[in-house]
Design a protein around this motif. Structure first.
Motif, PDB file in Angstrom:
ATOM      1  N   GLY A   1       0.798  -1.223   0.000  1.00  0.00           N
ATOM      2  CA  GLY A   1       0.000   0.000   0.000  1.00  0.00           C
ATOM      3  C   GLY A   1       0.825   1.265   0.000  1.00  0.00           C
ATOM      4  N   THR A   2       0.112   2.389   0.025  1.00  0.00           N
ATOM      5  CA  THR A   2       0.746   3.701  -0.099  1.00  0.00           C
ATOM      6  C   THR A   2       0.962   4.379   1.245  1.00  0.00           C
ATOM      7  OG1 THR A   2      -1.405   4.765  -0.370  1.00  0.00           O
ATOM      8  CG2 THR A   2      -0.245   4.089  -2.386  1.00  0.00           C
ATOM      9  N   GLY A   3       0.764   3.677   2.329  1.00  0.00           N
ATOM     10  CA  GLY A   3       0.909   4.277   3.654  1.00  0.00           C
ATOM     11  C   GLY A   3       2.310   4.822   3.899  1.00  0.00           C
ATOM     12  N   VAL A   4       2.371   5.824   4.763  1.00  0.00           N
ATOM     13  CA  VAL A   4       3.642   6.411   5.172  1.00  0.00           C
ATOM     14  C   VAL A   4       3.739   6.352   6.694  1.00  0.00           C
ATOM     15  CG1 VAL A   4       3.821   7.909   3.157  1.00  0.00           C
ATOM     16  CG2 VAL A   4       2.692   8.747   5.242  1.00  0.00           C
ATOM     17  N   GLY A   5       4.872   6.716   7.202  1.00  0.00           N
ATOM     18  CA  GLY A   5       5.101   6.760   8.638  1.00  0.00           C
ATOM     19  C   GLY A   5       6.577   6.984   8.875  1.00  0.00           C
ATOM     20  N   SER A   6       6.890   7.626   9.983  1.00  0.00           N
ATOM     21  CA  SER A   6       8.290   7.908  10.281  1.00  0.00           C
ATOM     22  C   SER A   6       8.477   7.972  11.785  1.00  0.00           C
ATOM     23  CB  SER A   6       8.688   9.237   9.643  1.00  0.00           C
ATOM     24  OG  SER A   6      10.013   9.563   9.950  1.00  0.00           O
ATOM     25  N   VAL A   7       9.604   7.430  12.251  1.00  0.00           N
ATOM     26  CA  VAL A   7       9.932   7.460  13.667  1.00  0.00           C
ATOM     27  C   VAL A   7      11.371   7.936  13.818  1.00  0.00           C
ATOM     28  CG1 VAL A   7      10.548   5.004  13.684  1.00  0.00           C
ATOM     29  CG2 VAL A   7       9.939   6.123  15.825  1.00  0.00           C
ATOM     30  N   GLN A   8      11.591   8.842  14.773  1.00  0.00           N
ATOM     31  CA  GLN A   8      12.920   9.348  15.059  1.00  0.00           C
ATOM     32  C   GLN A   8      13.317   8.906  16.458  1.00  0.00           C
ATOM     33  OE1 GLN A   8      12.999  13.589  14.491  1.00  0.00           O
ATOM     34  NE2 GLN A   8      12.614  13.426  12.297  1.00  0.00           N
ATOM     35  N   ALA A   9      14.576   8.543  16.618  1.00  0.00           N
ATOM     36  CA  ALA A   9      15.080   8.096  17.916  1.00  0.00           C
ATOM     37  C   ALA A   9      16.452   8.697  18.149  1.00  0.00           C
ATOM     38  CB  ALA A   9      15.166   6.575  17.952  1.00  0.00           C
ATOM     39  N   ASP A  10      16.657   9.183  19.366  1.00  0.00           N
ATOM     40  CA  ASP A  10      18.012   9.628  19.673  1.00  0.00           C
ATOM     41  C   ASP A  10      18.585   8.749  20.770  1.00  0.00           C
ATOM     42  OD1 ASP A  10      16.867  10.870  21.929  1.00  0.00           O
ATOM     43  OD2 ASP A  10      17.522  12.872  21.383  1.00  0.00           O
ATOM     44  N   ASN A  11      18.750   9.217  21.984  1.00  0.00           N
ATOM     45  CA  ASN A  11      19.487   8.398  22.948  1.00  0.00           C
ATOM     46  C   ASN A  11      18.723   7.140  23.335  1.00  0.00           C
ATOM     47  OD1 ASN A  11      17.552   9.728  24.595  1.00  0.00           O
ATOM     48  ND2 ASN A  11      18.845   9.450  26.359  1.00  0.00           N
ATOM     49  N   ILE A  12      19.471   6.079  23.539  1.00  0.00           N
ATOM     50  CA  ILE A  12      18.918   4.821  24.032  1.00  0.00           C
ATOM     51  C   ILE A  12      19.784   4.381  25.195  1.00  0.00           C
ATOM     52  CG2 ILE A  12      20.249   3.479  22.355  1.00  0.00           C
ATOM     53  CD1 ILE A  12      17.956   1.409  22.397  1.00  0.00           C
ATOM     54  N   ARG A  13      19.132   3.892  26.235  1.00  0.00           N
ATOM     55  CA  ARG A  13      19.859   3.354  27.397  1.00  0.00           C
ATOM     56  C   ARG A  13      19.266   1.985  27.712  1.00  0.00           C
ATOM     57  NH1 ARG A  13      20.404   7.270  32.293  1.00  0.00           N
ATOM     58  NH2 ARG A  13      18.814   5.794  32.928  1.00  0.00           N
ATOM     59  N   ILE A  14      20.146   1.019  27.902  1.00  0.00           N
ATOM     60  CA  ILE A  14      19.727  -0.316  28.288  1.00  0.00           C
ATOM     61  C   ILE A  14      20.649  -0.757  29.415  1.00  0.00           C
ATOM     62  CG2 ILE A  14      19.400  -2.712  27.555  1.00  0.00           C
ATOM     63  CD1 ILE A  14      19.162  -1.623  24.657  1.00  0.00           C
ATOM     64  N   TRP A  15      20.076  -1.170  30.517  1.00  0.00           N
ATOM     65  CA  TRP A  15      20.906  -1.654  31.613  1.00  0.00           C
ATOM     66  C   TRP A  15      20.250  -2.862  32.255  1.00  0.00           C
ATOM     67  CZ3 TRP A  15      18.115   2.848  31.675  1.00  0.00           C
ATOM     68  CH2 TRP A  15      17.177   3.020  32.687  1.00  0.00           C
ATOM     69  N   SER A  16      21.092  -3.698  32.866  1.00  0.00           N
ATOM     70  CA  SER A  16      20.598  -4.907  33.528  1.00  0.00           C
ATOM     71  C   SER A  16      21.705  -5.458  34.422  1.00  0.00           C
ATOM     72  CB  SER A  16      20.217  -5.971  32.489  1.00  0.00           C
ATOM     73  OG  SER A  16      21.362  -6.428  31.802  1.00  0.00           O
ATOM     74  N   ASN A  17      21.359  -6.483  35.181  1.00  0.00           N
ATOM     75  CA  ASN A  17      22.365  -7.198  35.953  1.00  0.00           C
ATOM     76  C   ASN A  17      23.215  -8.027  34.987  1.00  0.00           C
ATOM     77  OD1 ASN A  17      21.276  -6.303  38.447  1.00  0.00           O
ATOM     78  ND2 ASN A  17      19.687  -7.859  38.274  1.00  0.00           N
ATOM     79  N   ARG A  18      24.445  -8.296  35.363  1.00  0.00           N
ATOM     80  CA  ARG A  18      25.331  -9.094  34.519  1.00  0.00           C
ATOM     81  C   ARG A  18      25.222 -10.587  34.828  1.00  0.00           C
ATOM     82  NH1 ARG A  18      26.984  -7.244  30.005  1.00  0.00           N
ATOM     83  NH2 ARG A  18      28.861  -8.454  30.092  1.00  0.00           N
ATOM     84  N   SER A  19      24.773 -10.930  36.000  1.00  0.00           N
ATOM     85  CA  SER A  19      24.681 -12.346  36.339  1.00  0.00           C
ATOM     86  C   SER A  19      23.369 -12.656  37.023  1.00  0.00           C
ATOM     87  CB  SER A  19      25.843 -12.763  37.243  1.00  0.00           C
ATOM     88  OG  SER A  19      25.860 -11.973  38.408  1.00  0.00           O
TER      89      SER A  19
END
Length: 192
Positions: A174-192
């Motif tokens: 189809g002819t649909g449009v859309g746009s997403v902008q992203a700047d900073n991303i942070r991902i954190w978790s435990n290591r073990s």
């Protein structure tokens, strides 16, 4: 003398010109064809939801999706044709009205519910997915816990709980449009 810079064919994943701090954009164009503008880790999944993972990203739905277009941002298993077809995922998606949905699929249960938040194409928002309690994953927009009436329990384990960051604009046809902008991303978790 003019300088012509060749542009990749649509759809486009590219840096936004003159955006302070660096902003990436995934954008669909209007031709009636399948398009997938996705920014992800090339299926190098390394973020384990079972380790108390928290994903946070600043995002603007810069063109609200039309027709079959959709924008998605969050975490996904291996790339697949169409983010809704992903077997393992936890993400936000926006529809044409700007309504934001919270979605999760662990190959046992596929959940999607409204966040109760509607965005415009001019505003940045801070989105967070908090997996510190894998039996009750929480979604936040601008620090507010949303979709509180739905329990998002992620049941997959092992490699199926290890995902990759994913931002995309997609349409199957189809002819649909859309746009997403992203700047900073942070991902954190435990290591073990």
């Amino acid at each position: 003398r003019a300088r012509v810079t060749p542009q990749p064919p649509p759809p486009r994943v590219a840096a936004v010109a003159d955006a302070g701090g660096g902003v990436m954009q995934c954008a669909l164009t209007a031709p009636s064809e399948k398009q997938d503008a996705a920014l992800y880790h090339d299926d190098h999944r390394c973020f384990n939801l079972l380790k108390g993972l928290v994903w946070e990203q600043r995002v603007k739905v810069s063109v609200l999706p039309t027709g079959d277009g959709e924008v998605v941002f969050g975490l996904l298993g291996d790339w697949i044709d169409g983010p809704d077809a992903a077997t393992y995922s936890v993400f936000f998606t926006a529809d044409g009205s700007g309504e934001i949905f919270c979605e999760m699929d662990d190959n046992a249960t596929d959940r999607s519910t409204t966040s109760g938040i509607t965005v415009t194409a001019t505003d940045w928002h801070l989105y967070r997915i908090d997996c510190t309690d894998i039996a009750a994953v929480r979604f936040y927009i601008d620090g507010v816990h949303v979709a509180t009436g739905t329990t998002f329990a992620y049941a997959a384990t092992g490699a199926d709980a290890i995902l990759q960051p994913y931002v995309a604009a997609y349409k199957a046809s189809g002819t649909g449009v859309g746009s997403v902008q992203a700047d900073n991303i942070r991902i954190w978790s435990n290591r073990s």
